[in-house]
Scaffold this motif. Structure first.
Motif, short mmCIF file in Angstrom:
data_model
loop_
_atom_site.label_atom_id
_atom_site.label_comp_id
_atom_site.label_asym_id
_atom_site.label_seq_id
_atom_site.Cartn_x
_atom_site.Cartn_y
_atom_site.Cartn_z
N GLY A 38 14.40 25.68 31.23
CA GLY A 38 14.61 24.92 32.46
C GLY A 38 15.19 23.55 32.18
O GLY A 38 15.01 22.62 32.98
N ASP A 39 15.84 23.38 31.05
CA ASP A 39 16.42 22.09 30.65
C ASP A 39 15.38 20.97 30.65
O ASP A 39 15.64 19.86 31.10
N GLN A 40 14.20 21.30 30.15
CA GLN A 40 13.13 20.31 30.00
C GLN A 40 13.03 19.92 28.53
O GLN A 40 13.54 20.60 27.66
N GLY A 41 12.30 18.82 28.30
CA GLY A 41 12.04 18.41 26.92
C GLY A 41 13.15 17.56 26.35
O GLY A 41 14.08 17.16 27.04
N LEU A 42 13.04 17.30 25.06
CA LEU A 42 13.96 16.37 24.40
C LEU A 42 15.33 16.99 24.17
O LEU A 42 15.48 18.21 24.13
N ASN A 43 16.32 16.11 23.99
CA ASN A 43 17.65 16.57 23.60
C ASN A 43 17.62 17.05 22.16
O ASN A 43 16.95 16.47 21.32
N THR A 44 18.35 18.12 21.89
CA THR A 44 18.42 18.68 20.54
C THR A 44 19.88 18.77 20.13
O THR A 44 20.77 18.44 20.91
N GLY A 45 20.12 19.29 18.95
CA GLY A 45 21.49 19.57 18.52
C GLY A 45 22.11 20.72 19.31
O GLY A 45 23.31 20.95 19.23
N GLY A 46 21.30 21.46 20.07
CA GLY A 46 21.78 22.61 20.84
C GLY A 46 20.87 23.80 20.58
O GLY A 46 20.64 24.19 19.44
N MET A 47 20.31 24.38 21.65
CA MET A 47 19.36 25.50 21.52
C MET A 47 19.99 26.85 21.82
O MET A 47 19.33 27.89 21.72
N GLY A 48 21.26 26.83 22.19
CA GLY A 48 21.92 28.11 22.47
C GLY A 48 23.20 27.87 23.24
O GLY A 48 23.40 26.81 23.83
N THR A 49 24.06 28.87 23.22
CA THR A 49 25.37 28.74 23.88
C THR A 49 25.79 30.08 24.48
O THR A 49 25.28 31.13 24.08
N MET A 50 26.73 29.97 25.40
CA MET A 50 27.39 31.19 25.88
C MET A 50 28.88 30.91 25.97
O MET A 50 29.31 29.77 26.13
N SER A 51 29.66 31.96 25.83
CA SER A 51 31.11 31.84 25.95
C SER A 51 31.64 33.11 26.56
O SER A 51 31.26 34.19 26.14
N PRO A 52 32.52 33.04 27.56
CA PRO A 52 33.01 31.83 28.21
C PRO A 52 31.97 31.23 29.14
O PRO A 52 30.95 31.86 29.43
#
Ligand code: AMP
Ligand code: GLY
Length: 423
Positions: free
Chosen positions: A219-233
């Motif tokens: 739910g886009d909660q918590g601290l900023n990270t280097g990135g927890m996952g991605t999707m493309s496109p």
């Protein structure tokens, strides 16, 4: 051909996997690499900032092409050091990597050349920053000028928070010298999209779009990270958005850098926000994204070596960049507690499940090879990527494959790609 990759994360593993597919390549080295990269490349124990040693190694081994994955060595001038020694290297020189290395530089560039971005002011005096903040519209965004592992951005809701933010960045120097200057910027709202591109100094070719998930928790909660996952496109990167960016952002940035006497060769990563007033640039990076590379590169049809060489030689206009008509999702498996405190050294099992699984990838980020086998060795441990016919299928596949892996304190977000349902 012998290729050297500089870096040690999931992005460099994805780069190595793409390089390995090239029929031109006989041997891959990675400095310093990690346990997963070690399965397809020879890892050499040289740090990414040890320029003299990297140059010496590349000369001795007669490396034909070096690919620099990480921001620090690019901003620090590794490409210049390699070129001075007569070596071929893919990435921007120091005077172009400043596009990522200084937010004040990139904001001034965008203003000068009319590239859409948030309104801002630069400061090198904390008192002047505070005086400005007294009348600034809230919320407001404070950014340390230099590299800060993606953490030098503070979103402040009111003047008190902003005052504390100025202290954190400029006086306590929480992000080190990166905070000797600061950008204060208008707060924008909208969806974020990552667009990576290849650039040869004058021509730019856009890769398939992607979307990162930076917060630690669902739910886009918590601290900023280097990135927890991605999707493309990204399902929100529409034809209209693309047309706008082609017209106002991509070529304009490349032309601006050339006009400034800083021709950019390498990868420009456009961090975009799709606002009500149209797409705007949040930030530039001078390299592939991590974990964006883990979903974009597996979908690229071209030979990465050919494209990298075209960027170096200024012949990118002859390349027809193509991506598969499918989708990919990457779920980061992290150590519980990341991005603050976490334990390391737990054995990882299930890695071999990926060996024969077509369209599934397990990119190593923080792993180490020991007598106990491969163990966790970082906050972000693995990036599990799966392709699918569309985003929904790719997401289902990625979450299925994320279950193949077990290690103590394994932690992941369960909503990577959830925005697909809203698109
Ligand atoms: P940056 O490193 O500049 O991309 O900033 C990191 C993150 O902070 C971005 O991915 C956004 O989520 C957020 N951010 C940065 N600048 C702004 C802005 N002007 N308005 C709203 N959010 C921002
Ligand atoms: N995923 C964001 C970055 O690589 O900076």
């Amino acid at each position: 051909m012998k290729v050297l990759i500089v870096g040690s994360g999931g992005r460099e593993h994805a780069i190595a996997a793409s390089v390995k597919k090239s029929p031109k390549v006989d041997k891959i080295y990675c400095a310093p690499g990690n346990a997963g990269i070690g399965q397809i490349a020879e890892c050499v124990p040289i740090g990414a900032m040890e320029f003299d040693k990297l140059v010496e190694f590349a000369r001795q081994e007669e490396i034909d092409l070096t690919i620099v994955g990480m921001d620090d060595p690019l901003v620090g001038g590794l490409v210049d050091a390699m070129e001075a020694a007569g070596l071929r290297v893919f990435g921007p020189r120091k005077n172009a990597a400043i596009l990522e290395g200084s937010k004040a530089f990139s904001k001034d560039l965008m203003k000068k050349y009319g590239i859409p971005t948030a309104a801002y002011e630069n400061f090198d005096d904390p008192d002047k920053a505070l005086a400005y903040l007294e009348t600034a519209k809230m919320p407001v965004v404070l950014k340390a000028d230099g590299l800060a592992l993606g953490k030098g951005v503070l979103i402040c809701q009111d003047f008190e928070e902003a005052r504390a933010g100025v202290r954190t960045i400029m006086q306590d120097r929480k992000f080190g010298d990166a905070g000797s200057r600061m950008v204060i910027e208008e707060f924008m709202t909208g969806r974020e999209v990552s667009v990576l591109s290849f650039v040869d100094g004058k021509t730019i070719k856009i890769m398939s779009s992607a979307q990162d998930h930076k917060r630690a928790q669902d739910g886009d909660q918590g601290l900023n990270t280097g990135g927890m996952g991605t999707m493309s496109p990204s399902p929100f990167y529409t034809k209209e958005v693309d047309e706008f960016c082609q017209k106002h952002i991509y070529q304009a940035t490349v032309d601006a850098m050339a006009a400034e006497g800083r021709p950019f060769k390498g990868v420009i990563f456009f961090g975009l926000m799709l606002t009500e007033d149209g797409p705007k640039v949040l930030e530039y990076n001078a390299r592939f994204g991590d974990p964006e590379a883990q979903v974009v590169l597996p979908r690229m049809k071209n030979d990465l070596i050919e494209v990298a060489e075209a960027c170096i030689d200024g012949t990118l206009d002859r390349i027809d960049l193509q991506f598969e008509d499918n989708a990919a999702v990457c779920v980061v498996l992290a150590s519980e507690g990341y991005p603050t405190a976490y334990e390391k050294g737990f054995p990882i099992s299930g890695l071999e499940r990926f060996d024969q699984a077509e369209g599934y990838y397990c990119f190593h980020a923080g792993t180490k090879k020991t007598e106990k086998g491969i163990v966790t060795n970082g906050g972000r441990v693995l990036g599990v990527t799966a392709k699918g016919a569309d985003l929904k299928q790719a997401r289902a596949n990625a979450y299925k494959a994320a279950e193949w892996i077990t290690f103590e304190n394994k932690y992941m977000r369960h909503d990577i790609g959830k925005a697909i349902d809203e698109a």
